[in-house]
Design a protein around this motif. Sequence first.
Motif, mmCIF file in Angstrom:
data_model
loop_
_atom_site.group_PDB
_atom_site.id
_atom_site.type_symbol
_atom_site.label_atom_id
_atom_site.label_comp_id
_atom_site.label_asym_id
_atom_site.label_seq_id
_atom_site.Cartn_x
_atom_site.Cartn_y
_atom_site.Cartn_z
ATOM 1 N N TYR A 1 0.845 -1.204 0.000
ATOM 2 C CA TYR A 1 0.000 0.000 0.000
ATOM 3 C C TYR A 1 0.875 1.247 0.000
ATOM 4 O O TYR A 1 0.629 2.207 -0.747
ATOM 5 N N HIS A 2 1.915 1.236 0.818
ATOM 6 C CA HIS A 2 2.774 2.414 0.932
ATOM 7 C C HIS A 2 3.440 2.749 -0.413
ATOM 8 O O HIS A 2 3.539 3.926 -0.771
ATOM 9 N N HIS A 3 3.883 1.729 -1.150
ATOM 10 C CA HIS A 3 4.494 2.026 -2.446
ATOM 11 C C HIS A 3 3.441 2.527 -3.441
ATOM 12 O O HIS A 3 3.773 3.297 -4.342
ATOM 13 N N ALA A 4 2.192 2.085 -3.273
ATOM 14 C CA ALA A 4 1.137 2.538 -4.180
ATOM 15 C C ALA A 4 0.715 3.977 -3.855
ATOM 16 O O ALA A 4 0.431 4.767 -4.758
ATOM 17 N N PHE A 5 0.645 4.307 -2.563
ATOM 18 C CA PHE A 5 0.178 5.631 -2.139
ATOM 19 C C PHE A 5 1.146 6.198 -1.089
ATOM 20 O O PHE A 5 0.814 6.308 0.088
ATOM 21 N N ARG B 1 -1.137 7.203 6.396
ATOM 22 C CA ARG B 1 -1.398 5.847 6.891
ATOM 23 C C ARG B 1 -0.654 4.832 6.027
ATOM 24 O O ARG B 1 -0.488 5.052 4.833
ATOM 25 N N ASN B 2 -0.224 3.724 6.622
ATOM 26 C CA ASN B 2 0.247 2.603 5.811
ATOM 27 C C ASN B 2 -0.792 1.490 5.801
ATOM 28 O O ASN B 2 -1.007 0.842 4.790
ATOM 29 N N GLY B 3 -1.427 1.284 6.961
ATOM 30 C CA GLY B 3 -2.558 0.365 7.027
ATOM 31 C C GLY B 3 -3.820 1.207 7.115
ATOM 32 O O GLY B 3 -4.009 1.938 8.072
ATOM 33 N N THR B 4 -4.691 1.115 6.112
ATOM 34 C CA THR B 4 -5.836 2.043 6.071
ATOM 35 C C THR B 4 -7.042 1.525 6.835
ATOM 36 O O THR B 4 -7.900 2.297 7.236
ATOM 37 N N LYS B 5 -7.113 0.200 7.037
ATOM 38 C CA LYS B 5 -8.308 -0.375 7.667
ATOM 39 C C LYS B 5 -8.244 -0.195 9.179
ATOM 40 O O LYS B 5 -7.167 -0.137 9.753
ATOM 41 N N TYR B 6 -9.443 -0.172 9.805
ATOM 42 C CA TYR B 6 -9.455 0.068 11.253
ATOM 43 C C TYR B 6 -8.746 -1.064 11.999
ATOM 44 O O TYR B 6 -8.214 -0.872 13.077
ATOM 45 N N TYR B 7 -8.747 -2.266 11.418
ATOM 46 C CA TYR B 7 -8.109 -3.394 12.109
ATOM 47 C C TYR B 7 -6.630 -3.563 11.722
ATOM 48 O O TYR B 7 -5.960 -4.460 12.197
ATOM 49 N N ASN B 8 -6.115 -2.711 10.860
ATOM 50 C CA ASN B 8 -4.684 -2.774 10.534
ATOM 51 C C ASN B 8 -3.872 -2.225 11.696
ATOM 52 O O ASN B 8 -4.199 -1.165 12.234
ATOM 53 N N VAL B 9 -2.822 -2.952 12.082
ATOM 54 C CA VAL B 9 -1.946 -2.489 13.166
ATOM 55 C C VAL B 9 -1.011 -1.426 12.597
ATOM 56 O O VAL B 9 -0.106 -1.722 11.831
ATOM 57 N N ASP B 10 -1.286 -0.160 12.930
ATOM 58 C CA ASP B 10 -0.461 0.930 12.403
ATOM 59 C C ASP B 10 -0.286 2.005 13.486
ATOM 60 O O ASP B 10 -0.881 3.084 13.415
ATOM 61 N N PRO B 11 0.505 1.708 14.537
ATOM 62 C CA PRO B 11 0.664 2.670 15.639
ATOM 63 C C PRO B 11 1.188 4.036 15.176
ATOM 64 O O PRO B 11 0.864 5.056 15.793
ATOM 65 N N ASP C 1 -12.471 -10.301 -2.066
ATOM 66 C CA ASP C 1 -11.618 -9.163 -1.724
ATOM 67 C C ASP C 1 -12.294 -7.851 -2.079
ATOM 68 O O ASP C 1 -12.299 -6.892 -1.320
ATOM 69 N N PHE C 2 -12.846 -7.824 -3.278
ATOM 70 C CA PHE C 2 -13.453 -6.590 -3.738
ATOM 71 C C PHE C 2 -14.689 -6.253 -2.910
ATOM 72 O O PHE C 2 -14.895 -5.102 -2.523
ATOM 73 N N ILE C 3 -15.483 -7.275 -2.613
ATOM 74 C CA ILE C 3 -16.701 -7.052 -1.819
ATOM 75 C C ILE C 3 -16.323 -6.531 -0.426
ATOM 76 O O ILE C 3 -16.957 -5.622 0.106
ATOM 77 N N LEU C 4 -15.248 -7.083 0.114
ATOM 78 C CA LEU C 4 -14.755 -6.617 1.424
ATOM 79 C C LEU C 4 -14.348 -5.143 1.354
ATOM 80 O O LEU C 4 -14.736 -4.335 2.200
ATOM 81 N N ALA C 5 -13.575 -4.810 0.304
ATOM 82 C CA ALA C 5 -13.131 -3.415 0.148
ATOM 83 C C ALA C 5 -14.337 -2.487 0.027
ATOM 84 O O ALA C 5 -14.381 -1.407 0.610
ATOM 85 N N TRP C 6 -15.341 -2.939 -0.710
ATOM 86 C CA TRP C 6 -16.549 -2.143 -0.917
ATOM 87 C C TRP C 6 -17.309 -1.961 0.405
ATOM 88 O O TRP C 6 -17.740 -0.859 0.741
ATOM 89 N N THR C 7 -17.420 -3.046 1.173
ATOM 90 C CA THR C 7 -18.133 -2.982 2.457
ATOM 91 C C THR C 7 -17.422 -2.019 3.404
ATOM 92 O O THR C 7 -18.061 -1.208 4.073
ATOM 93 N N GLU C 8 -16.087 -2.120 3.416
ATOM 94 C CA GLU C 8 -15.315 -1.224 4.284
ATOM 95 C C GLU C 8 -15.517 0.226 3.871
ATOM 96 O O GLU C 8 -15.650 1.111 4.691
ATOM 97 N N PHE C 9 -15.529 0.441 2.562
ATOM 98 C CA PHE C 9 -15.723 1.801 2.084
ATOM 99 C C PHE C 9 -17.062 2.339 2.576
ATOM 100 O O PHE C 9 -17.170 3.464 3.045
ATOM 101 N N LYS C 10 -18.105 1.497 2.457
ATOM 102 C CA LYS C 10 -19.443 1.936 2.873
ATOM 103 C C LYS C 10 -19.466 2.287 4.354
ATOM 104 O O LYS C 10 -20.050 3.285 4.766
#
Length: 373
Positions: free
Chosen positions: A238-242, A247-257, A313-322
Motif C-alpha cells: 500500500y505504501h508504495h502505491a500511495f 497511513r500505511n494500514g488504512t483499515k481500522y483493524y490494521n496495526v499501524d501505531p 476481496d473486492f466485496i470486502l473493500a466495498w463494504t469497508e468503504f461503505k
Amino acid sequence: MSQATNPNQGRPIWLHIFFLTLTPLASVILVPWWVMTYGVTREEIIAMMVLWIITGMGVTVGYHRLFSHASFRTPAPLRFLAALFGGAAWQGSAIRWCSGHRHHHSKVDTDEDPYNVKRGFWWSHMGWVMFENPRGEVFDNVPDLKRDPILAFQHRWYMLLSVGFNVGVPVLLGLWLNDVGGMLLFAGLVRVVLVHHFTFLINSLAHIVGKQPWSDANTSKDNWFLSFLTFGEGYHNYHHAFAGDYRNGTKYYNVDPSKWLIWSLSKIGLASDLRRVGADVILRRRFEESLGRVQNYQEKKETPIELQTLCDDFILAWTEFKDEWATVLRTSSKAQKKALKASRRRVTGILKEWELAVQEFTSRPKLSYGDAS
Ligand SMILES: [Zn+2]
Ligand SMILES: [Zn+2]
C-alpha cells in the motif's frame, strides 16, 4: 575484483561494517552472560521497550512519514524531537536517510534503488549500508529538507547527537537506578540492534514475503506481521502505491501505531494537513488490480477459486468503504459531505463496472464463477 565493476557498490565503509557486525554479535554473547550472572530486572526491560518505541517511531513517524513523504505537518519543537529520536535509531542523519528512501521509491527494484531487493535479501537488508554509494553523497532529491534548519543542524551534529543519546540516556538511567551496565546493555546495545533489524526488514522482507493487493508492478508486499515490529510499516505494498498517505494500514483493524500517533497528535493540535488518499481512489486501484489479475488468470486458464477470492476481496473493500463513508458522513461538514457524495457516486460506478466484469468472466465456459461454490 568484481565489486570494482559493480556500479551500485562503492568502497567498503569499515566503520559501518564493524558496527553492524559487532553490535548483534556482542548482544548475542553479552545478554545470556548478563542474565545468568545478574538476572534481568523489570526496569531494564521497560527502559529497553520505551526507548525502542521512542527511537523506532522516530524513524517511522519522523524520518519516514514526516520528513521523507511530508504526509503531515507538525510544529518545530516536534520536528526537532522527530530528528533527535530518529537519529537515536542510529541509521544516519535524516537528510541522508530520506534521500536514500526517496531514491528507493522513485527507482524501486532498479540499480539506482539503494536497497534493491533484486540483489538479494542480505544486500537489501544491511549489505547496502556497508558500502559507499558510488553515485556520491549529493542528496539532491531532498532540497526541502536541506533548507530546514533543524535537519541541517541534525545532519551536521549527527554523530554527537546519536552517540550522546545512545550512551547518555542509558548511563543517566543507570545512575538513577544504580544499574549502569544493565541499562547500557538492554536500553542501549540490544535496543539499537533490534531497531536496526526491524527497520531493515522493511527493505528486505517486505519486498519478499507478503501479499500485493495494490500493485504487482514492483516487489513491495503487505506483511501484517512486520507491522508489529515496525509500528505499522508492514503494509508496504500500500505504501508504495500511495506513498504520500500518512497511513500505511488504512483499515481500522490494521496495526499501524504510527498512524494512530499522527492522528492523535492532530486531535490535540500538534499535527495538521494529514494527507490521505480518498476511499474511492483506493477502491478504484483495488478494482483495477483485481480485474487485471482476473484477466491474467483467464489467459492462463487457472481455477475459478482465484476469481472467487478476488470477488470476495473486492466485496470486502466495498463494504469497508461503505462503513467508512457512513462514519465520515455523520461527523463531517457540509462541504465534506458534498465531496463524499461525489466520491460515493464514483464508487458506485466502479461497483457497476466490477459487476459487469464478473458477469463477463462467469459467462465464459473455461472459468465458471458459479462452479466455484
Ligand atoms: Zn520499499
Ligand atoms: Zn516510504
